[in-house]
Every structure is written in C-alpha cells, then in structure tokens.
Design a protein around this motif. Sequence first.
Motif, PDB file in Angstrom:
ATOM      1  N   PHE A 180      18.287  63.727 -18.536  1.00 48.56           N
ATOM      2  CA  PHE A 180      19.255  63.143 -19.446  1.00 48.56           C
ATOM      3  C   PHE A 180      20.170  64.248 -19.966  1.00 48.56           C
ATOM      4  O   PHE A 180      19.831  65.419 -19.893  1.00 48.56           O
ATOM      5  CB  PHE A 180      18.533  62.445 -20.609  1.00 48.56           C
ATOM      6  N   PRO A 181      21.328  63.889 -20.537  1.00 45.98           N
ATOM      7  CA  PRO A 181      22.266  64.922 -21.014  1.00 45.98           C
ATOM      8  C   PRO A 181      21.720  65.692 -22.208  1.00 45.98           C
ATOM      9  O   PRO A 181      20.750  65.280 -22.846  1.00 45.98           O
ATOM     10  CB  PRO A 181      23.502  64.113 -21.398  1.00 45.98           C
ATOM     11  N   ASN A 182      22.375  66.811 -22.523  1.00 42.78           N
ATOM     12  CA  ASN A 182      21.961  67.654 -23.649  1.00 42.78           C
ATOM     13  C   ASN A 182      21.953  66.897 -24.971  1.00 42.78           C
ATOM     14  O   ASN A 182      21.149  67.203 -25.850  1.00 42.78           O
ATOM     15  CB  ASN A 182      22.866  68.882 -23.762  1.00 42.78           C
ATOM     16  N   ASP A 183      22.844  65.918 -25.138  1.00 45.43           N
ATOM     17  CA  ASP A 183      22.872  65.130 -26.374  1.00 45.43           C
ATOM     18  C   ASP A 183      21.574  64.353 -26.566  1.00 45.43           C
ATOM     19  O   ASP A 183      21.256  63.945 -27.673  1.00 45.43           O
ATOM     20  CB  ASP A 183      24.037  64.140 -26.364  1.00 45.43           C
ATOM     21  N   LEU A 184      20.835  64.152 -25.486  1.00 44.52           N
ATOM     22  CA  LEU A 184      19.558  63.437 -25.543  1.00 44.52           C
ATOM     23  C   LEU A 184      18.393  64.375 -25.228  1.00 44.52           C
ATOM     24  O   LEU A 184      17.367  63.946 -24.713  1.00 44.52           O
ATOM     25  CB  LEU A 184      19.553  62.271 -24.551  1.00 44.52           C
ATOM     26  N   SER A 185      18.545  65.655 -25.542  1.00 40.44           N
ATOM     27  CA  SER A 185      17.532  66.653 -25.175  1.00 40.44           C
ATOM     28  C   SER A 185      16.172  66.372 -25.805  1.00 40.44           C
ATOM     29  O   SER A 185      15.144  66.676 -25.219  1.00 40.44           O
ATOM     30  CB  SER A 185      18.007  68.057 -25.545  1.00 40.44           C
ATOM     31  N   GLU A 186      16.148  65.796 -26.980  1.00 42.48           N
ATOM     32  CA  GLU A 186      14.885  65.446 -27.639  1.00 42.48           C
ATOM     33  C   GLU A 186      14.565  63.968 -27.435  1.00 42.48           C
ATOM     34  O   GLU A 186      13.757  63.401 -28.172  1.00 42.48           O
ATOM     35  CB  GLU A 186      14.972  65.761 -29.131  1.00 42.48           C
ATOM     36  N   SER A 187      15.229  63.323 -26.483  1.00 47.21           N
ATOM     37  CA  SER A 187      15.099  61.885 -26.205  1.00 47.21           C
ATOM     38  C   SER A 187      15.586  61.020 -27.348  1.00 47.21           C
ATOM     39  O   SER A 187      15.278  59.841 -27.403  1.00 47.21           O
ATOM     40  CB  SER A 187      13.657  61.517 -25.842  1.00 47.21           C
ATOM     41  N   THR A 188      16.336  61.594 -28.280  1.00 47.72           N
ATOM     42  CA  THR A 188      16.882  60.825 -29.387  1.00 47.72           C
ATOM     43  C   THR A 188      18.373  61.074 -29.514  1.00 47.72           C
ATOM     44  O   THR A 188      18.893  62.088 -29.038  1.00 47.72           O
ATOM     45  CB  THR A 188      16.214  61.198 -30.734  1.00 47.72           C
ATOM     46  N   TYR A 189      19.044  60.123 -30.161  1.00 42.64           N
ATOM     47  CA  TYR A 189      20.468  60.270 -30.453  1.00 42.64           C
ATOM     48  C   TYR A 189      20.745  59.604 -31.794  1.00 42.64           C
ATOM     49  O   TYR A 189      20.272  58.496 -32.053  1.00 42.64           O
ATOM     50  CB  TYR A 189      21.335  59.629 -29.360  1.00 42.64           C
ATOM     51  N   GLN A 190      21.511  60.272 -32.632  1.00 39.99           N
ATOM     52  CA  GLN A 190      21.893  59.744 -33.947  1.00 39.99           C
ATOM     53  C   GLN A 190      23.322  59.210 -33.861  1.00 39.99           C
ATOM     54  O   GLN A 190      24.254  59.971 -33.626  1.00 39.99           O
ATOM     55  CB  GLN A 190      21.801  60.844 -35.006  1.00 39.99           C
TER      56      GLN A 190
END
Length: 154
Positions: free
Chosen positions: A76-86
């Motif tokens: 997944f992309p870096n924006d989803l590196s922790e598997s989360t997105y705000q």
Amino acid sequence: MKRYILSFLFFLGLVCFSATYAADLDWFEVVLEKESAKVGEAVDLTIIAIDKDGNPVKDYTGEILVFSQSDDDAEFPNDLSESTYQFTKANEGMVKFENAVQFTKAGLQNVHVYDMDDNNALWIAEITISESDDKKNIEIEILSPENGVTLGTN
C-alpha cells in the motif's frame, strides 16, 4: 441566567460532538481502478465515506483501517504505512490513492476498509490478479567499452 448559559453550552457541546464524529456515516465505497490486474501492477484505490441515503459524507473526518485479508504482503502507499488513514475536512469524504495497491499473489484479492470508531462502517473491494508476464529471462550484452580497450581520463 445561569440556567440559560448552561443550556446553551450543553447544546453547543452536542452540536460539536455530532459534527466531529460525522454521525451520518453508514459505509464506505471502495473502488479499485480495474477489475483485473497482474501481480505487481499498481492499481488506483478510491475510498468514499457514504451515508445511509447513498450520498458522500462531505464532513467525514474519521480514521480508517485499510488492509488486504487475502494477500498479507500486498503493498500500500506511504500514506497507509500503518494501515490507517485520517480523513481531513479537505478530503470532503473522499480520498484517492494513485498507483496505490500492488498484490503479490495471483487469484481473487481484496481490500478491506473499516472505520476505527464504528465497526459497522465497512466495505470490501475485490480484484482478480493474474500472473505477470514480466518473468522472462533477458540476456544483457555489454557492447562498450570493447574488450582490451583502455579509456583515458577526460
């Protein structure tokens, strides 16, 4: 007078609470750019917060969990590196990740999206992944400099 002020503050608190948590969220629309792709091919991923009437929730600011249950090694992309997105207000309830997801296994693969605060707000998108044709043996021949030639400086 104190009663009116307390009533006003209570009402204001309720309004702020409901606006913060976007109570209208019902589910997510998760769209993968294609219905099929090859192993290692990047696919766009779009996530839209939807209300019970099927309309986008423009003021959604929650945090989501994004992962693939079928391919633990999916990238997944870096924006989803922790598997989360705000989500932010600037997203207006929709976020698109271009060239975002790369699957490492062939077969029917999926992407799950959950709201971190509401387990009932979820969605799953599926895509068929086929083996890549890029796994060919290529022979590289170095033509320059030729064998026995010395290159000077400058």
